[in-house]
Design a protein around this motif. Structure first.
Motif, short mmCIF file in Angstrom:
data_model
loop_
_atom_site.label_atom_id
_atom_site.label_comp_id
_atom_site.label_asym_id
_atom_site.label_seq_id
_atom_site.Cartn_x
_atom_site.Cartn_y
_atom_site.Cartn_z
N SER A 155 0.73 -1.15 -0.18
CA SER A 155 -0.02 0.20 -0.01
C SER A 155 0.56 1.40 0.21
CB SER A 155 -0.95 0.06 1.36
OG SER A 155 -1.88 -1.35 1.35
N THR A 156 1.90 1.40 0.46
CA THR A 156 2.73 2.23 0.76
C THR A 156 3.60 2.80 -1.01
OG1 THR A 156 3.53 1.57 3.28
CG2 THR A 156 4.78 3.26 2.26
N VAL A 157 3.88 1.82 -1.58
CA VAL A 157 4.64 1.37 -2.32
C VAL A 157 3.73 2.09 -3.10
CG1 VAL A 157 5.12 0.38 -4.50
CG2 VAL A 157 6.27 -0.28 -1.67
N ALA A 158 2.68 1.60 -3.49
CA ALA A 158 1.27 2.14 -4.56
C ALA A 158 0.92 3.84 -4.43
CB ALA A 158 -0.10 1.30 -4.14
N ARG A 159 1.38 4.47 -3.23
CA ARG A 159 1.15 5.82 -2.57
C ARG A 159 2.68 6.79 -3.09
NH1 ARG A 159 -0.34 3.99 2.50
NH2 ARG A 159 -3.09 3.90 3.06
N MET A 160 3.17 6.63 -2.65
CA MET A 160 4.18 6.59 -3.62
C MET A 160 5.08 7.13 -4.96
SD MET A 160 8.27 5.36 -0.58
CE MET A 160 7.82 5.97 1.35
N ALA A 161 4.09 5.49 -5.92
CA ALA A 161 4.31 5.53 -7.23
C ALA A 161 3.32 6.65 -7.80
CB ALA A 161 3.42 3.97 -7.48
N THR A 162 1.33 6.19 -6.96
CA THR A 162 0.86 7.64 -7.77
C THR A 162 0.91 8.70 -7.26
OG1 THR A 162 -0.85 6.73 -5.59
CG2 THR A 162 -1.15 5.69 -8.00
N LEU A 163 1.54 9.37 -6.42
CA LEU A 163 1.52 10.14 -6.01
C LEU A 163 2.97 11.09 -5.92
CD1 LEU A 163 -0.18 10.55 -2.64
CD2 LEU A 163 -1.40 11.13 -4.50
N GLY A 164 3.77 10.34 -6.32
CA GLY A 164 5.10 10.75 -6.37
C GLY A 164 5.74 10.83 -7.82
N LEU A 165 5.08 9.64 -8.52
CA LEU A 165 5.62 9.17 -9.87
C LEU A 165 4.52 9.59 -10.84
CD1 LEU A 165 8.22 6.23 -9.28
CD2 LEU A 165 8.51 8.88 -8.93
N GLN A 166 3.75 9.26 -10.86
CA GLN A 166 2.50 10.00 -10.94
C GLN A 166 2.25 8.54 -12.27
OE1 GLN A 166 2.44 13.57 -13.59
NE2 GLN A 166 2.95 14.74 -11.94
N MET A 167 2.80 7.31 -11.04
CA MET A 167 2.53 5.82 -12.65
C MET A 167 1.17 5.23 -12.49
SD MET A 167 5.68 3.99 -11.24
CE MET A 167 6.05 2.78 -12.35
N ASN A 168 0.25 4.75 -12.95
CA ASN A 168 -1.00 4.00 -13.18
C ASN A 168 -0.68 2.99 -12.57
OD1 ASN A 168 -3.64 2.87 -13.73
ND2 ASN A 168 -2.72 1.87 -15.32
N VAL A 169 -1.63 2.52 -11.18
CA VAL A 169 -1.30 1.39 -9.97
C VAL A 169 -2.20 0.36 -10.55
CG1 VAL A 169 -0.60 0.42 -7.64
CG2 VAL A 169 0.64 3.17 -8.97
N ILE A 170 -2.07 -0.84 -10.20
CA ILE A 170 -2.99 -1.89 -10.07
C ILE A 170 -2.09 -3.00 -9.32
CG2 ILE A 170 -4.05 -1.55 -12.57
CD1 ILE A 170 -2.30 -3.47 -13.49
N ALA A 171 -3.55 -3.76 -8.40
CA ALA A 171 -3.32 -4.78 -8.18
C ALA A 171 -3.82 -5.65 -7.67
CB ALA A 171 -3.30 -3.75 -6.44
N TYR A 172 -3.00 -7.02 -7.07
CA TYR A 172 -3.62 -8.19 -7.02
C TYR A 172 -3.67 -9.35 -5.19
CZ TYR A 172 -4.06 -13.30 -6.23
OH TYR A 172 -4.66 -14.34 -6.15
N ASP A 173 -4.59 -8.75 -4.86
CA ASP A 173 -4.61 -8.77 -3.31
C ASP A 173 -6.17 -9.59 -2.94
OD1 ASP A 173 -4.43 -9.33 -0.70
OD2 ASP A 173 -3.14 -8.05 -0.18
N PRO A 174 -6.47 -10.89 -2.67
CA PRO A 174 -7.90 -11.46 -3.06
C PRO A 174 -8.10 -10.91 -1.30
CG PRO A 174 -5.99 -13.08 -2.65
CD PRO A 174 -5.11 -12.09 -3.29
N TYR A 175 -7.40 -10.65 -0.81
CA TYR A 175 -7.75 -10.19 1.14
C TYR A 175 -8.22 -8.07 1.44
CZ TYR A 175 -5.70 -14.69 1.16
OH TYR A 175 -5.60 -16.63 1.34
#
Length: 252
Positions: A155-175
């Motif tokens: 989740s922290t990587v996702a925030r850094m990537a979207t807010l800091g690097l303006q990347m498109n973030v997708i994720a897989y987590d069944p939980y």
């Protein structure tokens, strides 16, 4: 019983309520801790602080007649037979207090190093060459980052990537719920879709019976040619043979 020493402040707190014995006072040790030694020393221990992932198997746990807790000085349980401990009502804990930021920052650092080709460029310069055109990097911005495991670190990587690097973030987590994923800037997808769509794949899931070897030949075949794979989880998440083949072929 400590396998190795930890920070002095924490050990001083323990000394206020218990007698401490440390098996090795430095790492790496002059001689490794053996199973026979651990069997002998753990016999009367009430608690074990397991530093440096010394294996705590069923045989060792059953030899510890007074043991009440195994405290892992790390994030994973994989070196402790949790089932054997549970049968004896022994609590198994892990250290999560340092938070997700060190690993998340390291992950982003690796991502940028891959995008900008820092490492091969550094090696080239160290050898006395100047090959600037050979190591032309790419932007991470607007690329797709697929995160496997959207826990604290993912989740922290996702925030850094979207807010800091303006990347498109997708994720897989069944939980994890779609709402939780949206909160950290990620969109939940099924694993095959993540593998097909991602320019970068970052693994942050825990090793379980279900997740061990999660990325094998079938999964690597689904990935884009030239995809970057970052594994800041455990090595067992990847099928090593399939991973090496994907690296050798240039798929990864």
């Amino acid at each position: 019983l400590y396998t190795y020493p930890t920070r002095q402040q924490g050990m001083d707190m323990v000394r206020g309520v218990a007698t401490i014995k440390i098996l090795r006072d430095q790492y790496p040790p002059p001689t490794p801790i053996t199973e026979d030694e651990l069997l002998k020393e753990i016999a009367d221990a009430d608690a074990v602080v397991n530093v440096r992932s010394i294996p705590m198997n069923r045989k060792i746990i059953e030899a510890a007649k007074n043991l009440k807790i195994i405290a892992r000085h790390g994030l994973g349980y994989e070196t402790v037979d949790v089932e054997a401990a549970s049968e004896r009502n022994i609590v198994v804990t892990r250290a999560t207090a340092q938070g997700p930021y060190p690993v998340a920052e390291f992950t982003i650092g690796l991502l940028l190093a891959l995008a900008k080709k820092y490492i091969p460029a550094h090696v080239s310069i160290k050898s006395g060459k100047w090959e600037s055109l050979k190591f032309k990097g790419s932007e991470a911005r607007a690329k797709t980052l697929g995160i496997i495991g959207l826990g604290a670190i993912g989740s922290t990587v996702a925030r850094m990537a979207t807010l800091g690097l303006q990347m498109n973030v997708i994720a897989y987590d069944p939980y994890v719920s779609e709402e939780k994923a949206r909160e950290v800037g990620a969109k939940l997808v099924e694993l095959p879709n993540l593998l097909r769509e991602s320019d970068y794949i970052s693994v942050h899931a825990a090793v379980t019976k279900e997740s061990k070897g999660l990325l094998g030949k079938k999964e690597f075949d689904l990935m884009k040619k030239g995809v970057f794979v970052i594994n800041c989880a455990r090595g067992e998440m990847l099928d090593e043979k399939a991973f090496c083949e994907a690296l050798s072929s240039g798929k990864v």
